[in-house]
Design a protein around this motif. Structure first.
Motif, mmCIF file in Angstrom:
data_model
loop_
_atom_site.group_PDB
_atom_site.id
_atom_site.type_symbol
_atom_site.label_atom_id
_atom_site.label_comp_id
_atom_site.label_asym_id
_atom_site.label_seq_id
_atom_site.Cartn_x
_atom_site.Cartn_y
_atom_site.Cartn_z
ATOM 1 N N ALA A 59 0.822 -1.208 0.000
ATOM 2 C CA ALA A 59 0.000 0.000 0.000
ATOM 3 C C ALA A 59 0.859 1.262 0.000
ATOM 4 O O ALA A 59 0.387 2.332 -0.360
ATOM 5 C CB ALA A 59 -0.925 -0.007 1.210
ATOM 6 N N ARG A 60 2.122 1.143 0.412
ATOM 7 C CA ARG A 60 2.971 2.331 0.481
ATOM 8 C C ARG A 60 3.704 2.608 -0.819
ATOM 9 O O ARG A 60 3.695 3.718 -1.311
ATOM 10 C CB ARG A 60 3.960 2.218 1.639
ATOM 11 N N CYS A 61 4.343 1.583 -1.379
ATOM 12 C CA CYS A 61 5.156 1.844 -2.572
ATOM 13 C C CYS A 61 4.523 1.298 -3.857
ATOM 14 O O CYS A 61 4.935 1.656 -4.945
ATOM 15 C CB CYS A 61 6.557 1.285 -2.396
ATOM 16 N N GLY A 62 3.550 0.416 -3.726
ATOM 17 C CA GLY A 62 2.903 -0.119 -4.913
ATOM 18 C C GLY A 62 3.609 -1.312 -5.521
ATOM 19 O O GLY A 62 3.262 -1.744 -6.618
ATOM 20 N N SER A 63 4.614 -1.866 -4.835
ATOM 21 C CA SER A 63 5.295 -3.021 -5.415
ATOM 22 C C SER A 63 4.620 -4.319 -4.995
ATOM 23 O O SER A 63 3.831 -4.342 -4.050
ATOM 24 C CB SER A 63 6.776 -3.027 -5.032
ATOM 25 N N LEU A 64 4.926 -5.368 -5.714
ATOM 26 C CA LEU A 64 4.383 -6.675 -5.394
ATOM 27 C C LEU A 64 5.187 -7.284 -4.262
ATOM 28 O O LEU A 64 6.409 -7.200 -4.259
ATOM 29 C CB LEU A 64 4.452 -7.584 -6.620
ATOM 30 N N ALA A 65 4.501 -7.885 -3.314
ATOM 31 C CA ALA A 65 5.195 -8.417 -2.146
ATOM 32 C C ALA A 65 4.369 -9.536 -1.534
ATOM 33 O O ALA A 65 3.212 -9.744 -1.895
ATOM 34 C CB ALA A 65 5.403 -7.300 -1.124
ATOM 35 N N ALA A 66 4.977 -10.245 -0.598
ATOM 36 C CA ALA A 66 4.240 -11.305 0.085
ATOM 37 C C ALA A 66 3.269 -10.709 1.091
ATOM 38 O O ALA A 66 2.273 -11.326 1.457
ATOM 39 C CB ALA A 66 5.213 -12.258 0.774
ATOM 40 N N PRO A 69 2.818 -3.654 4.579
ATOM 41 C CA PRO A 69 3.845 -3.093 3.713
ATOM 42 C C PRO A 69 4.918 -4.117 3.362
ATOM 43 O O PRO A 69 5.134 -5.066 4.097
ATOM 44 C CB PRO A 69 4.420 -1.956 4.546
ATOM 45 N N CYS A 70 5.573 -3.863 2.231
ATOM 46 C CA CYS A 70 6.598 -4.795 1.768
ATOM 47 C C CYS A 70 7.844 -4.697 2.653
ATOM 48 O O CYS A 70 7.942 -3.811 3.502
ATOM 49 C CB CYS A 70 6.960 -4.473 0.318
#
Ligand SMILES: [Zn+2]
Length: 201
Positions: A59-66, A69-70
């Motif tokens: 939700a913070r940076c918009g990257s894909l993560a497990a 926040p990532c």
């Protein structure tokens, strides 16, 4: 070529849609999958099957993560006052691979390109505004590449920040990037240098 059995042809058709895969390499990869043990092939299939379900969008940076926040956004050891803007996730991955950047990120979700139906509104500008409104960020570094679209986007973002967030300094990577170059294609050393000699705009 003889008609292939439908289950094999089905896998080939899927593989052929991936970047860099032509009919021959798809056939070769499908045959390699066929040579895996049944349990390995099932694990492979299950990993693909679960891919979307098990990934979250940070939700913070918009990257894909497990999870969100990532791990980058949640890392307490990273600087919290510098925000690097990239167009897509793969640029972030290239930046991270080098290990020379220790600040925050945000993914814009593309570059402004009227011809490709990418107006400024298509970018994650509200996420950016929300992030800057938090007041932690003092510097924004635009790592968008050296294409016409990157220049247009950099100009737009710079104007937005100067207009709405007085006091935040805006930088771009130094012009070590060859004209037409994209961040995701840059080698690590060029990227490290262009970050080191970033220019205020
Ligand atoms: Zn994140």
């Amino acid at each position: 070529m003889n008609k292939l059995p439908a289950p094999l042809q089905n896998v080939i058709n899927h593989l052929a849609r991936l970047p860099g895969m032509g009919p021959k390499s798809s056939l070769r990869s499908a045959l390699a999958i066929l040579k895996l043990s049944q349990s390995d092939a099932r694990d492979f299939g299950r990993a693909i099957y679960n891919l979307h379900d098990e990934l979250a969008l940070c939700a913070r940076c918009g990257s894909l993560a497990a999870q969100s926040p990532c791990s980058i956004c949640a890392d307490p050891n990273r600087a919290r006052d510098v925000l690097c803007l990239v167009s897509e996730w793969d640029s972030l991955l290239v930046m991270e691979e080098g290990g020379f950047y220790q600040g925050q990120y945000m993914i814009l979700g593309g570059l402004i390109s009227p011809l490709d139906n990418m107006p400024p509104e298509a970018l994650e500008l509200e996420r950016l505004r929300a992030r800057l409104r938090e007041g932690e960020i003092n510097e924004v570094v635009l790592a968008l590449g050296a294409t016409v679209e990157a220049d247009t986007t950099a100009q737009y973002i710079k104007d937005l920040i100067l207009r709405e967030f007085v006091g935040i300094r805006v930088f771009r990577l130094a012009q070590g990037i060859p004209q037409g170059g994209e961040v995701k294609h840059m080698d690590r050393e060029t990227l490290r240098q262009s970050l080191k000699y970033k220019q205020e705009i």
